[in-house]
Design a protein around this motif. Structure first.
Motif: not given
Length: 57
Positions: A21-28, A30-43
């Protein structure tokens, strides 16, 4: 599964959601993709633990 494992997996998913969400908000992208990857890893970890629990019962 221990409560600690559940908490760690939930924590990882939550951190991923925040990063995404932070990555999406600031237009980053790479950060958005890292967040998605961490979510998937946790799931994925959570699903693995659920399978283990099913066989223990």
């Amino acid at each position: 599964m221990t409560t600690g494992d559940k908490a760690e997996n939930t924590d990882e998913k939550l951190k991923g959601a925040v990063k995404k969400n932070v990555g999406k908000a600031v237009g980053n992208e790479r950060l958005e993709a890292q967040g998605r990857a961490e979510q998937a890893k946790g799931s994925l970890k959570q699903a693995g633990e659920d399978v283990k629990d099913a066989f223990r019962s």
